[in-house]
Write a protein that holds these residues in place. Structure first.
Motif, PDB file in Angstrom:
ATOM      1  N   VAL A  12     -46.106 -43.939 -26.762  1.00 18.65           N
ATOM      2  CA  VAL A  12     -46.491 -45.096 -27.359  1.00 18.65           C
ATOM      3  C   VAL A  12     -46.817 -46.368 -26.089  1.00 18.65           C
ATOM      4  O   VAL A  12     -46.763 -47.414 -26.229  1.00 18.65           O
ATOM      5  N   PHE A  13     -47.006 -45.821 -24.810  1.00 17.18           N
ATOM      6  CA  PHE A  13     -47.001 -46.578 -23.747  1.00 17.18           C
ATOM      7  C   PHE A  13     -48.273 -47.274 -23.973  1.00 17.18           C
ATOM      8  O   PHE A  13     -49.510 -46.387 -24.115  1.00 17.18           O
ATOM      9  N   GLY A  14     -48.452 -48.531 -23.661  1.00 17.34           N
ATOM     10  CA  GLY A  14     -49.726 -48.979 -23.708  1.00 17.34           C
ATOM     11  C   GLY A  14     -50.105 -49.596 -25.112  1.00 17.34           C
ATOM     12  O   GLY A  14     -51.150 -50.314 -25.221  1.00 17.34           O
ATOM     13  N   ILE A  15     -49.376 -49.288 -26.382  1.00 15.89           N
ATOM     14  CA  ILE A  15     -49.488 -49.572 -27.791  1.00 15.89           C
ATOM     15  C   ILE A  15     -48.901 -50.781 -28.080  1.00 15.89           C
ATOM     16  O   ILE A  15     -47.444 -50.561 -28.128  1.00 15.89           O
ATOM     17  N   ALA A  16     -49.594 -51.590 -28.761  1.00 15.56           N
ATOM     18  CA  ALA A  16     -48.919 -52.835 -29.189  1.00 15.56           C
ATOM     19  C   ALA A  16     -47.980 -52.524 -30.667  1.00 15.56           C
ATOM     20  O   ALA A  16     -48.597 -51.817 -31.470  1.00 15.56           O
ATOM     21  N   ILE A  17     -46.427 -52.497 -30.484  1.00 14.75           N
ATOM     22  CA  ILE A  17     -45.853 -51.802 -31.588  1.00 14.75           C
ATOM     23  C   ILE A  17     -45.035 -53.067 -32.374  1.00 14.75           C
ATOM     24  O   ILE A  17     -44.414 -54.057 -31.535  1.00 14.75           O
ATOM     25  N   PRO A  18     -44.992 -53.193 -33.496  1.00 12.88           N
ATOM     26  CA  PRO A  18     -44.169 -54.344 -34.219  1.00 12.88           C
ATOM     27  C   PRO A  18     -42.866 -54.243 -33.713  1.00 12.88           C
ATOM     28  O   PRO A  18     -42.308 -53.251 -33.825  1.00 12.88           O
ATOM     29  N   VAL A  19     -42.076 -55.517 -33.480  1.00 10.39           N
ATOM     30  CA  VAL A  19     -40.834 -55.544 -33.031  1.00 10.39           C
ATOM     31  C   VAL A  19     -40.374 -56.934 -33.926  1.00 10.39           C
ATOM     32  O   VAL A  19     -41.009 -57.747 -34.014  1.00 10.39           O
ATOM     33  N   ASP A  20     -39.003 -56.861 -34.068  1.00  9.70           N
ATOM     34  CA  ASP A  20     -38.246 -57.995 -34.545  1.00  9.70           C
ATOM     35  C   ASP A  20     -38.067 -58.941 -33.584  1.00  9.70           C
ATOM     36  O   ASP A  20     -38.183 -58.813 -32.305  1.00  9.70           O
ATOM     37  N   PRO A  21     -38.542 -60.221 -33.734  1.00 10.97           N
ATOM     38  CA  PRO A  21     -38.502 -61.288 -32.948  1.00 10.97           C
ATOM     39  C   PRO A  21     -37.118 -61.611 -32.350  1.00 10.97           C
ATOM     40  O   PRO A  21     -36.111 -61.270 -32.619  1.00 10.97           O
ATOM     41  N   GLY A  22     -37.276 -62.108 -31.047  1.00  8.80           N
ATOM     42  CA  GLY A  22     -36.033 -62.515 -30.323  1.00  8.80           C
ATOM     43  C   GLY A  22     -36.128 -61.885 -28.905  1.00  8.80           C
ATOM     44  O   GLY A  22     -37.265 -61.640 -28.460  1.00  8.80           O
ATOM     45  N   GLU A  23     -34.936 -61.824 -27.932  1.00  9.44           N
ATOM     46  CA  GLU A  23     -34.819 -61.462 -26.651  1.00  9.44           C
ATOM     47  C   GLU A  23     -34.985 -59.982 -26.806  1.00  9.44           C
ATOM     48  O   GLU A  23     -34.338 -59.263 -27.396  1.00  9.44           O
ATOM     49  N   ILE A  24     -35.876 -59.366 -25.970  1.00 13.15           N
ATOM     50  CA  ILE A  24     -35.778 -57.784 -25.566  1.00 13.15           C
ATOM     51  C   ILE A  24     -35.719 -57.376 -24.376  1.00 13.15           C
ATOM     52  O   ILE A  24     -36.582 -58.002 -23.442  1.00 13.15           O
ATOM     53  N   THR A  25     -34.682 -56.561 -24.042  1.00 11.41           N
ATOM     54  CA  THR A  25     -34.376 -56.229 -22.674  1.00 11.41           C
ATOM     55  C   THR A  25     -35.131 -54.935 -22.532  1.00 11.41           C
ATOM     56  O   THR A  25     -35.074 -53.796 -23.185  1.00 11.41           O
ATOM     57  N   ILE A  26     -36.032 -54.775 -21.353  1.00  8.97           N
ATOM     58  CA  ILE A  26     -36.922 -53.491 -21.031  1.00  8.97           C
ATOM     59  C   ILE A  26     -36.351 -52.989 -19.847  1.00  8.97           C
ATOM     60  O   ILE A  26     -36.097 -53.532 -18.718  1.00  8.97           O
ATOM     61  N   GLU A  27     -35.733 -51.584 -20.050  1.00  8.67           N
ATOM     62  CA  GLU A  27     -35.168 -50.653 -18.515  1.00  8.67           C
ATOM     63  C   GLU A  27     -36.229 -49.540 -18.412  1.00  8.67           C
ATOM     64  O   GLU A  27     -36.372 -48.804 -19.339  1.00  8.67           O
ATOM     65  N   ALA A  28     -36.360 -49.294 -17.158  1.00  8.90           N
ATOM     66  CA  ALA A  28     -36.840 -48.163 -16.666  1.00  8.90           C
ATOM     67  C   ALA A  28     -35.832 -47.572 -15.509  1.00  8.90           C
ATOM     68  O   ALA A  28     -35.342 -48.414 -14.676  1.00  8.90           O
ATOM     69  N   SER A  29     -35.817 -46.269 -15.684  1.00  9.03           N
ATOM     70  CA  SER A  29     -35.070 -45.618 -14.609  1.00  9.03           C
ATOM     71  C   SER A  29     -35.458 -44.244 -14.470  1.00  9.03           C
ATOM     72  O   SER A  29     -36.111 -43.360 -15.422  1.00  9.03           O
ATOM     73  N   ALA A  30     -34.784 -43.565 -13.211  1.00  4.67           N
ATOM     74  CA  ALA A  30     -35.236 -41.899 -13.083  1.00  4.67           C
ATOM     75  C   ALA A  30     -34.198 -41.650 -12.144  1.00  4.67           C
ATOM     76  O   ALA A  30     -33.890 -42.481 -11.227  1.00  4.67           O
ATOM     77  N   PRO A  31     -33.873 -40.300 -11.995  1.00  2.00           N
ATOM     78  CA  PRO A  31     -32.917 -39.862 -11.036  1.00  2.00           C
ATOM     79  C   PRO A  31     -33.535 -40.100  -9.638  1.00  2.00           C
ATOM     80  O   PRO A  31     -34.605 -39.733  -9.224  1.00  2.00           O
ATOM     81  N   GLY A  32     -32.682 -40.775  -8.637  1.00  2.00           N
ATOM     82  CA  GLY A  32     -33.184 -40.640  -7.254  1.00  2.00           C
ATOM     83  C   GLY A  32     -33.919 -42.075  -7.290  1.00  2.00           C
ATOM     84  O   GLY A  32     -34.641 -42.078  -6.031  1.00  2.00           O
ATOM     85  N   HIS A  33     -34.151 -42.797  -8.204  1.00  2.00           N
ATOM     86  CA  HIS A  33     -35.018 -44.104  -7.970  1.00  2.00           C
ATOM     87  C   HIS A  33     -34.068 -45.471  -8.473  1.00  2.00           C
ATOM     88  O   HIS A  33     -33.003 -45.205  -9.234  1.00  2.00           O
ATOM     89  N   GLU A  34     -34.453 -46.515  -7.818  1.00  2.00           N
ATOM     90  CA  GLU A  34     -33.842 -47.695  -8.500  1.00  2.00           C
ATOM     91  C   GLU A  34     -34.247 -48.063  -9.807  1.00  2.00           C
ATOM     92  O   GLU A  34     -35.335 -47.897 -10.090  1.00  2.00           O
ATOM     93  N   ALA A  35     -33.045 -48.456 -10.413  1.00  2.24           N
ATOM     94  CA  ALA A  35     -33.496 -48.828 -12.136  1.00  2.24           C
ATOM     95  C   ALA A  35     -34.173 -50.095 -12.062  1.00  2.24           C
ATOM     96  O   ALA A  35     -34.143 -51.047 -11.009  1.00  2.24           O
ATOM     97  N   TRP A  36     -35.173 -50.362 -12.804  1.00  3.05           N
ATOM     98  CA  TRP A  36     -35.959 -51.619 -12.969  1.00  3.05           C
ATOM     99  C   TRP A  36     -35.781 -52.256 -14.533  1.00  3.05           C
ATOM    100  O   TRP A  36     -35.619 -51.500 -15.681  1.00  3.05           O
ATOM    101  N   THR A  37     -35.645 -53.496 -14.768  1.00  5.90           N
ATOM    102  CA  THR A  37     -35.180 -54.273 -15.906  1.00  5.90           C
ATOM    103  C   THR A  37     -35.929 -55.466 -16.101  1.00  5.90           C
ATOM    104  O   THR A  37     -35.983 -56.142 -14.895  1.00  5.90           O
ATOM    105  N   THR A  38     -36.321 -55.928 -17.230  1.00 11.92           N
ATOM    106  CA  THR A  38     -36.604 -57.280 -17.488  1.00 11.92           C
ATOM    107  C   THR A  38     -36.519 -57.459 -18.849  1.00 11.92           C
ATOM    108  O   THR A  38     -36.151 -56.753 -19.640  1.00 11.92           O
ATOM    109  N   THR A  39     -36.508 -58.990 -19.270  1.00 12.42           N
ATOM    110  CA  THR A  39     -36.314 -59.388 -20.652  1.00 12.42           C
ATOM    111  C   THR A  39     -37.461 -60.282 -21.220  1.00 12.42           C
ATOM    112  O   THR A  39     -37.878 -61.328 -20.178  1.00 12.42           O
TER     113      THR A  39
END
Length: 336
Positions: free
Chosen positions: A136-163
């Motif tokens: 579903v990467f790149g596809i617009a998915i229906p979500v409930d309104p409000g604040e949504i936190t997105i996190e990305a991670s992988a072994p041996g890499h710095e985690a990335w996050t945004t809201t």
């Protein structure tokens, strides 16, 4: 001695059905009082224990009342699909209409990921704590309104996050996950095995040394054991009779409530009346099964405790009966 037919597929137990019914009724009372935020978790738990189309419809309405439009839309669509499969055309039509009414106002979120990330073993993305599949990467998915936190991670890499914060009427957002930065550092230090108490490795056991004898099981009276089993089985029977009574009263109550919604005619057009009628039928079935099994268990427990136990000898055997269609207790042997 004690045997009851089981359905071919797994079903909630009588006590689980009682819990689901209590949660459902409590949730409806809260919704009538305008407290849908408290009602939704109860409906969710009721549906997890004992899934039903009526519960799904009320859960979708509860989501809509609390502004969770995407959850309401998806739940109405699920209810429409299950109603159609069950041959309940009227429910399917109404659920589909409710979903169609919500669809134009849905908020949507799209998550795009840098190609470098998808090649990293163990790379994952989470949205509000829930995993996001790569499909579903790149596809617009229906979500409930409000604040949504997105996190990305992988072994041996710095985690990335945004809201991101989405409104309640056709809001849309796209989040781009950049390439994750590799973490540079020294290799981990190998851990040495701990030495033995004497300062060196523990010596292997001597060849041919006999193993330590296992403790002998404590001896007990077989008659006392049979009496205990009889009391346990009888107690389970009393519980079964209690559950049967509960669901019998529930069936009568539900049927009486349904008559208030279904007045005249051979069929009921009111959705609440249909739901109450189905619940009354389900409760009556559970009551009959619980009464039958409870009575058998009480009789069987009395036989075990007061007939078998006083004459118990080593030639008496007790064992369970469990197969695809039956569950029970088998007692056999010679009574002296």
């Amino acid at each position: 001695m004690i045997s009851g037919a089981l359905p071919a597929r797994a079903e909630p137990s009588a006590s689980e059905k009682a819990t689901a019914e209590a949660l459902f009724d409590a949730a409806l009372d809260l919704m009538k009082e305008g407290r849908s935020a408290e009602a939704c978790p109860r409906l969710e738990q009721s549906h997890r224990i004992d899934p039903g189309i009526g519960t799904l419809l009320y859960l979708a309405e509860c989501y809509e009342n609390t502004g969770r439009t995407a959850s309401a839309w998806a739940t109405f669509r699920q209810a429409a699909s299950e109603s159609k499969a069950a041959g309940q055309a009227d429910r399917a039509r109404k659920a589909q209409a409710r979903a169609a009414r919500l669809e134009p106002s849905l908020s949507k979120l799209s998550i795009s990921v840098a190609p470098e990330n998808t090649s990293i073993q163990g790379f994952s993305v989470r949205s509000s704590g829930k995993p996001v599949e790569q499909a579903v990467f790149g596809i617009a998915i229906p979500v409930d309104p409000g604040e949504i936190t997105i996190e990305a991670s992988a072994p041996g890499h710095e985690a990335w996050t945004t809201t991101v914060k989405l409104g309640s009427n056709k809001a849309a957002a796209n989040v781009d996950v950049p390439p994750l930065k590799r973490v540079e550092g020294p290799p981990p230090t190998p851990v040495e095995p701990p030495p033995s108490e004497a300062g060196g490795p523990a010596p292997p056991p001597a060849r041919g040394a006999p193993a330590a004898p296992a403790p002998a099981p404590a001896a007990g009276s077989s008659g006392d054991t049979m009496r205990l089993i009889g009391l346990v089985v009888g107690g389970a029977g009393v519980v079964g009779l209690g559950v049967g009574t509960f669901f019998g009263v529930k069936a009568i109550s539900k049927n009486g409530d349904a008559e208030g919604y279904c007045k005249g005619g051979s069929t009921c057009e009111d959705p609440r009346g249909v739901t109450l009628t189905e619940e009354a039928s389900s409760a009556a079935t559970v009551s009959n099964i619980a009464f039958g099994l409870g009575a058998a268990a009480v009789v069987g427990g009395a036989v075990l405790a007061f007939v078998v136990a006083p004459t118990q000898s080593s030639r008496v055997q007790v064992g369970p009966i469990v197969d695809a269609r039956n569950v029970g207790l088998r007692v056999g042997g010679t009574f002296e």
